[in-house]
Design an enzyme around this catalytic site. Structure first.
Site, PDB file in Angstrom:
ATOM      1  N   SER A 125     -34.942 -13.998  36.839  1.00 17.16           N
ATOM      2  CA  SER A 125     -33.562 -14.026  37.307  1.00 17.16           C
ATOM      3  C   SER A 125     -33.417 -13.547  38.750  1.00 17.16           C
ATOM      4  O   SER A 125     -32.462 -13.901  39.432  1.00 17.16           O
ATOM      5  CB  SER A 125     -32.665 -13.177  36.393  1.00 17.16           C
ATOM      6  OG  SER A 125     -32.985 -11.802  36.498  1.00 17.16           O
ATOM      7  N   LYS A 161     -30.207  -6.139  39.277  1.00 16.22           N
ATOM      8  CA  LYS A 161     -29.275  -7.141  39.798  1.00 16.22           C
ATOM      9  C   LYS A 161     -28.622  -6.620  41.080  1.00 16.22           C
ATOM     10  O   LYS A 161     -28.571  -5.409  41.325  1.00 16.22           O
ATOM     11  CB  LYS A 161     -28.175  -7.450  38.767  1.00 16.22           C
ATOM     12  CG  LYS A 161     -28.669  -8.076  37.464  1.00 16.22           C
ATOM     13  CD  LYS A 161     -29.142  -9.490  37.657  1.00 16.22           C
ATOM     14  CE  LYS A 161     -29.550 -10.141  36.337  1.00 16.22           C
ATOM     15  NZ  LYS A 161     -30.765  -9.544  35.757  1.00 16.22           N
TER      16      LYS A 161
END
Length: 206
Positions: A125, A161
């Site tokens: 990701s 993230k």
């Protein structure tokens, strides 16, 4: 006995470590590897010098007897000062992230990163910035700047993230949106997340 072997033995004794304890710090199965290294029976590969320095809380230069040497051959850079930080594996729900039951082992990382712990990245990701299998070093802090890569704990999982906050809404963004769409938290959902710290460095492909 080589100078490197002699200094490993010397430093281990200075720290009051047994061969078993040093073997554990290095991730060896038994003390026999340490015994052979200290006796000079086995050579130490260059790739292991930094790990030994971190495990023995010293520098690679000192271990190799080069602490007073200022000459660096052309094309080479001096080895950085290293420290040991815990590598966190699976996370037990409700426990601090660096609690003993969460720690897989200790690894050596550059002291200049001021890292407190490390996580192994799983998935793509955050590729290409951070790839599957990379070890990401984290500095503990309760807040991060907009857009910084943060280690965010959600229940018993930790995710890496880009962190964004706008008012009472938090958005966690991946570099690869095709793999992971934006994660948005607002209102009572904010109680589900906890910032563990900021990414300060990573080791690729370990």
């Amino acid at each position: 006995m080589s100078e490197l072997s002699r200094r490993i033995l010397q430093r281990r004794l200075e720290l009051g470590l047994s061969q078993e304890e040093l073997a554990q710090r290095m991730g060896y199965r038994s003390k026999s590897s340490i015994t052979k290294l200290e006796k000079g029976v086995n050579d130490i590969p260059q790739s292991k010098v930094e790990e030994f320095a971190a495990a023995l809380e010293t520098t690679p230069a000192w271990l190799m007897g080069l602490e007073n040497t200022t000459f660096v051959p052309p094309g080479f850079e001096p080895l950085p000062e290293m420290v040991r930080v815990p590598l966190v594996g699976s996370i037990a729900c409700g426990t601090p992230i660096t609690a003993e039951q969460n720690i897989e082992c200790y690894i050596g990382v550059p002291a200049a990163w001021h890292a407190d712990f490390a996580l192994t990245c799983h998935g793509s990701s955050m590729a290409p910035t951070i790839c599957d299998g990379d070890i990401v070093c984290i500095r503990c802090q309760p807040e991060v700047e907009q857009g910084e890569i943060a280690a965010v704990r959600i229940g018993d999982e930790a995710t890496l993230k880009h962190f964004h906050r706008q008012g009472d809404t938090v958005m966690l963004l991946a570099d690869n949106a095709a793999v992971c769409p934006p994660m948005i938290y607002a209102g009572p959902q904010l109680n589900e997340i906890q910032i563990e710290g900021r990414a300060v460095g990573f080791c690729r492909g370990l």
